[in-house]
Design a protein around this motif. Structure first.
Motif, PDB file in Angstrom:
ATOM      1  N   ARG B  57       0.824  -1.217   0.000  1.00 14.27           N
ATOM      2  CA  ARG B  57       0.000   0.000   0.000  1.00 14.27           C
ATOM      3  C   ARG B  57       0.853   1.260   0.000  1.00 14.27           C
ATOM      4  O   ARG B  57       0.353   2.353   0.251  1.00 14.27           O
ATOM      5  N   PHE B  59       3.687   3.650  -2.152  1.00 15.38           N
ATOM      6  CA  PHE B  59       4.189   3.916  -3.495  1.00 15.38           C
ATOM      7  C   PHE B  59       5.223   5.034  -3.455  1.00 15.38           C
ATOM      8  O   PHE B  59       4.897   6.170  -3.120  1.00 15.38           O
ATOM      9  N   ASN B  60       6.452   4.688  -3.766  1.00 15.85           N
ATOM     10  CA  ASN B  60       7.490   5.690  -3.891  1.00 15.85           C
ATOM     11  C   ASN B  60       7.651   5.974  -5.380  1.00 15.85           C
ATOM     12  O   ASN B  60       8.044   5.095  -6.140  1.00 15.85           O
ATOM     13  N   VAL B  61       7.324   7.173  -5.802  1.00 12.42           N
ATOM     14  CA  VAL B  61       7.308   7.460  -7.239  1.00 12.42           C
ATOM     15  C   VAL B  61       8.628   8.051  -7.732  1.00 12.42           C
ATOM     16  O   VAL B  61       8.731   8.464  -8.887  1.00 12.42           O
ATOM     17  N   ALA B  64       9.626  12.941  -8.368  1.00  9.16           N
ATOM     18  CA  ALA B  64       8.684  13.355  -9.413  1.00  9.16           C
ATOM     19  C   ALA B  64       7.393  13.818  -8.734  1.00  9.16           C
ATOM     20  O   ALA B  64       6.400  13.102  -8.682  1.00  9.16           O
TER      21      ALA B  64
END
Ligand SMILES: Cc1ncc(C[n+]2csc(CCOP(=O)(O)OP(=O)(O)O)c2C)c(N)n1
Lengths: 284, 335
Positions: B57, B59-61, B64
């Motif tokens: 669950r 999320f390292n984007v 950005a």
């Protein structure tokens, strides 16, 4: 399932009818983004009449497929589809852009049933679509997310942030399509800000690229189905299109990105569209 | 929120962000629809604690931020509750178009916990100071803006944010804040100021790390100058607690605002708007960063330099208490 003859004819007729309705809407609105609406029309018609699982009676249906029109300025091409599908009343189109109308140049997801994301600031849509796709995967649903971008829009760094992230997270339920009409506001994409080698750019970001004729339903459908069935590598469909497609005096002229049509031009546009349709039906 | 209470024991030796991370983990346990996102600042913002506990669950984007807020918006649209953390400066500026259009405009249920706000990352230099975010975020329709006084209040704010539908911006500091609250049981409510010291001679309205400083200043004013200063913890900048401000005008008629933010557009401005609209006369002073790009240094040194610490507040209070603002006590002729 690829398109059969009957479906193909239905789509051709639908696209023709909606191109005419878009021209009428431009007349009611006074002006509009006619070039980019015409280039995107076949793509949107294919999605809305063949692939999207949606319910106009229940626009908020949780398990519906999503469509993000990242090139939000094509709202005047999109709204006629929503009206034809029954998401909004057809009469609303006559008030397009009028003060107080729920329909403006960029459609508002809170005001217009059927619109999944409020776009208009270019470059955002693919990220939003990716968020939807990742959320859908996490919720273990099977719906799909379709995203349509402009080619000029791909100047935006955020598009590539999203592309990188799609390759990284591999949601597999997102179908990315670029309307490669070669024009933006100030001129040709290759003159204003070079995009080529465009295919290789997407490939470098980890995508399989399907280049198709964006005004050929068979080719478009094959590419969409390929994208749906490809579950390990992200796919982008680069749809080669004509800005203003079907209206001879508008086609391929960047100055028609946005414009108004007087009554003479309106009838000229309808005439041209009819001739264009007949040519397409004959397979020319 | 029943069952989730935190005390000073939980807060000791934890930075404000660590408390946030812990609270988010606790909430993640209870609420499966919570997801968390960051942009290569999972460790620094402590949202990574959630990621370690719930890797599916989180999320390292990458670096950005535009993509970060866009993705969060898409997730909210399919029914999840995204918590997003990066530095305040990159939230309120680098990703602002996305925060504006994708989140606030569409009134989505995204919770933004922005860290390293104000001058708290002082040594990093002005590219990392963020003294504009309150002004910027306050002008985003649909968005609520909260500045917790310390870690305990951050726990309250984060929980309240989950319970409140719609976009919420919470700004916290880098590192350790002076502990102000001993436990979470003091009636935190979004939009409701907390009176932390009583007094009718003047009112100090503070937010964030300035709340502790204001309370300390009030103690000095009371014992040294016999000035009874009311202190309000205005943790919610939007919607600002109008009633508390109006009561302060009526009852104390002298107001000082203090914030770790540009004097343009933040708590001082929000207070001034209420004052101006009330038509009541009031001696008024705004403490904050005086519309300048801040100098580099330790947070506490910078707070002293810009006079938003105890010394600065005491000095301003002494000045304000002697200021004439009205010839008579007749309120009727003031509008
Ligand atoms: C962030 C942002 N910058 C500028 C604009 C103004 N704008 C609207 S349409 C457009 C050109 C878009 O070109 P393209 O994506 O190729 O669209 P199409 O030619 O298909 O209409 C621009 C610059 C905008 N909407 N958003």
């Amino acid at each position: 399932m690829p398109l059969d003859q009957q479906e193909l004819r239905f789509l051709e007729d639908k696209a023709n009818q909606l191109r005419h309705l878009c021209v009428d809407t431009v007349a009611w609105a006074g002006a509009g983004h006619i070039g980019g609406s015409m280039s995107a029309m076949d793509i949107m018609v294919l999605l809305y009449y063949k692939y999207l699982h949606i319910d106009p009676q229940n626009p908020g249906w949780e398990d519906r497929d999503r469509f993000v029109l990242s090139k939000g300025h094509a709202g005047i091409g999109y709204a006629p589809i929503l009206a034809d599908k029954g998401f909004i009343q057809r009469e609303l189109l006559t008030e397009y852009n009028h003060t107080g109308s729920s329909l403006g140049i960029h459609l508002d997801s809170l005001r217009v049933p059927g619109v999944d994301a409020s776009t208009g600031s270019l470059g955002h849509g693919l990220s939003i679509a990716l968020g939807m796709a990742l959320g859908i995967r996490l919720l273990k649903k099977s719906c799909k997310v379709y995203c349509l971008l402009g080619d000029g829009e791909c100047n935006e760094g955020q598009v590539w942030e999203a592309a990188m992230a799609i390759s990284h997270f591999k949601p597999c339920n997102i179908i990315t399509i670029v309307d490669r009409n070669g024009l933006m506001i100030d001129g040709a994409t290759e003159e204003v800000m070079k995009l080529e080698p465009f295919k290789q750019k997407w490939e470098a970001f980890g995508f399989i690229v399907k280049e198709v004729d964006g005004h050929n339903f068979k080719q478009l459908a094959e590419a969409v189905e390929y994208s749906i069935s490809e579950n390990s590598v992200p796919v982008v469909i680069i749809a080669d299109t004509i800005k203003g497609c079907g209206i001879d005096f508008i086609e391929n002229d960047y100055r028609w990105h946005y414009g108004g049509l007087d009554s003479d031009k309106i009838s000229e546009a309808h005439k041209s569209l009819t001739a264009y349709y007949e040519k397409r039906i004959k397979g020319e | 929120m029943a069952g989730l209470t935190y005390t000073i024991l939980d807060a000791t030796n934890l930075s404000t962000a660590e408390i946030y991370g812990r609270v988010l983990c606790d909430m993640g346990e209870r609420y499966p629809e919570i997801v968390a996102l960051s942009a290569d600042l999972a460790k620094s913002t402590k949202i990574g604690m959630f990621g370690e506990k719930f890797p599916q669950r989180f999320f390292n984007v990458g670096i950005a931020e535009q993509n970060l807020f866009g993705i969060a918006s898409g997730m909210a649209k399919v029914g999840l509750v995204p918590f997003v953390s990066t530095f305040a400066i990159f939230t309120s500026m680098r990703g602002l178009d996305q925060v504006h259009t994708d989140i606030c405009y569409q009134n989505l249920n995204v919770k933004i916990i922005a860290t390293h706000a104000g001058l708290s990352f002082g040594q990093a230099g002005t590219t990392h100071h963020c003294t504009e975010d309150l002004s910027i975020m306050r002008s985003m329709a649909n968005c609520k803006v909260i500045v917790p006084a310390d870690g305990i209040e951050t726990a309250n704010a984060v929980q309240a944010a989950y319970e409140t539908l719609g976009p919420i911006y919470i700004r916290i500091n880098r590192g350790f804040d002076q502990i102000f609250y001993e436990n979470t049981d003091y009636g935190f409510r979004i939009g409701k100021a907390v009176q932390v010291a009583e007094g009718n001679d003047l009112t100090i309205i503070a937010c964030g790390s300035c709340v502790y400083q204001a309370a300390e200043a009030a103690k000095i004013l009371r014992s040294v100058d016999h000035i009874n200063a009311r202190v309000l913890n205005m943790h919610t900048i939007k919607p600002v607690d109008r009633d508390a401000i109006l009561a302060a005008v009526q009852e104390t008629r002298r107001i000082i605002t203090v914030e770790d933010h540009n004097v343009v557009g933040g708590l001082g401005s929000a207070t001034a708007e209420v004052l101006a609209l009330s038509g009541k006369a009031c001696a008024f002073e705004m403490l904050g960063i005086p519309d300048t790009f801040s100098i580099i240094g330790l947070h506490e040194d910078l707070m002293n330099y810009y006079k938003i610490d105890t010394d600065g507040i005491v000095e301003a209070a002494r000045k304000l208490i002697g200021k004439e603002f009205e010839d008579d006590e007749n309120w009727d002729d003031e509008v």
